[in-house]
Design an enzyme around this catalytic site. Sequence first.
Site, PDB file in Angstrom:
ATOM      1  N   LYS A  36      11.396   0.653  -4.917  1.00 31.22           N
ATOM      2  CA  LYS A  36      10.672   1.789  -4.959  1.00 31.22           C
ATOM      3  C   LYS A  36      11.655   3.031  -5.201  1.00 31.22           C
ATOM      4  CE  LYS A  36       6.839   0.202  -4.021  1.00 31.22           C
ATOM      5  NZ  LYS A  36       5.785   0.094  -5.278  1.00 31.22           N
ATOM      6  N   TYR A  56      12.733  -3.943  -0.815  1.00 31.36           N
ATOM      7  CA  TYR A  56      11.554  -3.269  -1.176  1.00 31.36           C
ATOM      8  C   TYR A  56      11.804  -1.828  -1.389  1.00 31.36           C
ATOM      9  CZ  TYR A  56       6.758  -1.046  -0.772  1.00 31.36           C
ATOM     10  OH  TYR A  56       5.523  -0.497  -0.994  1.00 31.36           O
TER      11      TYR A  56
END
Length: 255
Positions: free
Chosen positions: A164, A160
Site C-alpha cells: 500500500k 501488505y
Amino acid sequence: MSDSKGILPSMRLDGMTALVTGAGRGIGRGCAMAMAEAGAEVICVSRTRSELDELVGEIEALGGTARAETCDVAEPEQIETLFAGLGKLDILLNNAGMSTVHPVAEIPVENLDRMLTVNCRGMVLVAKEAAKIMQAQGSGVMINLSSTYGKVGRPTNSVYAATKHFVEGFTKSIAVELAPKGVRVCAIGPTAIETPMTYDRLHDPVYGPDMLSRLPIGRFGQVADVVGAVVFLASPAAALITGTTLMVDGGWTAQ
C-alpha cells in the site's frame, strides 16, 4: 449570483464509463453499485463470474447499466484482453488486492509473491492499459485503492503495508506524469471496513478492540462510508484533485 445554477459542480457520472477491478465483493462491489447509481455504465471485473453476474443483475434491477468481465489481474494476458475491447474509459477504480497476515520471520514466499503480484504488479498493469485509453481521449480519472496501511505500519502486516505504500508512490508519480494529458490520478485510503470477509476478524476479542482503539471516530467503517468518497473523486466536483490520497480512516492517521 447572476448564474441561476450556482457554482456547485456535479457529482453525477452520467454518460461516463467506469471499470472496477475486484468488483465481486466488499468495497469494489459497493463502489460499482454506487457509480452505477450516479449514472455511469460500469464494467464489473473480478475472477469469479457468478459474483459478477449477481452484481450486474442487482445493478440492472435498480435501473443502472453494467456488464461483467472476468479477469485475474495476476495474469498480464488477461488484462490486455480486457482492455483490448474498450473504446472509451472515463473512470478506473483499481481495487483488486489481497492480504495475508504473518510475522516477518514467518512470511511464506508464496504469500509474499502473490501479494506483490496482485497488489503491485496487477495495479500497475491495469493502470498502464487504462492510461493508453485515457491519454488518447484526453480525459479520465484513475482511483487506486490504498489503505490506512499506506500511511502507517502494523505488526504482522508488513508486506501488505509495503504494497500500500507502493500504491501511494505510484499514484503520486503517475498523477504528475498524466496531468498534462488531462488525466487525474488519486487514491482512496480506507481504514478497517466491515464486510462479510472481515467481520469475524474485526470482532475477534483481541484484534477487534485493538483496531477500534485506533479510530477516534469510535466505530469500524462500512462500505457505504467509502463509496461516497470514490464517487466524489470520480466526479467533476473533484476536478482539481490529483496526486493525493483521500483518507477514509476515522481519524487514525490524524493521531
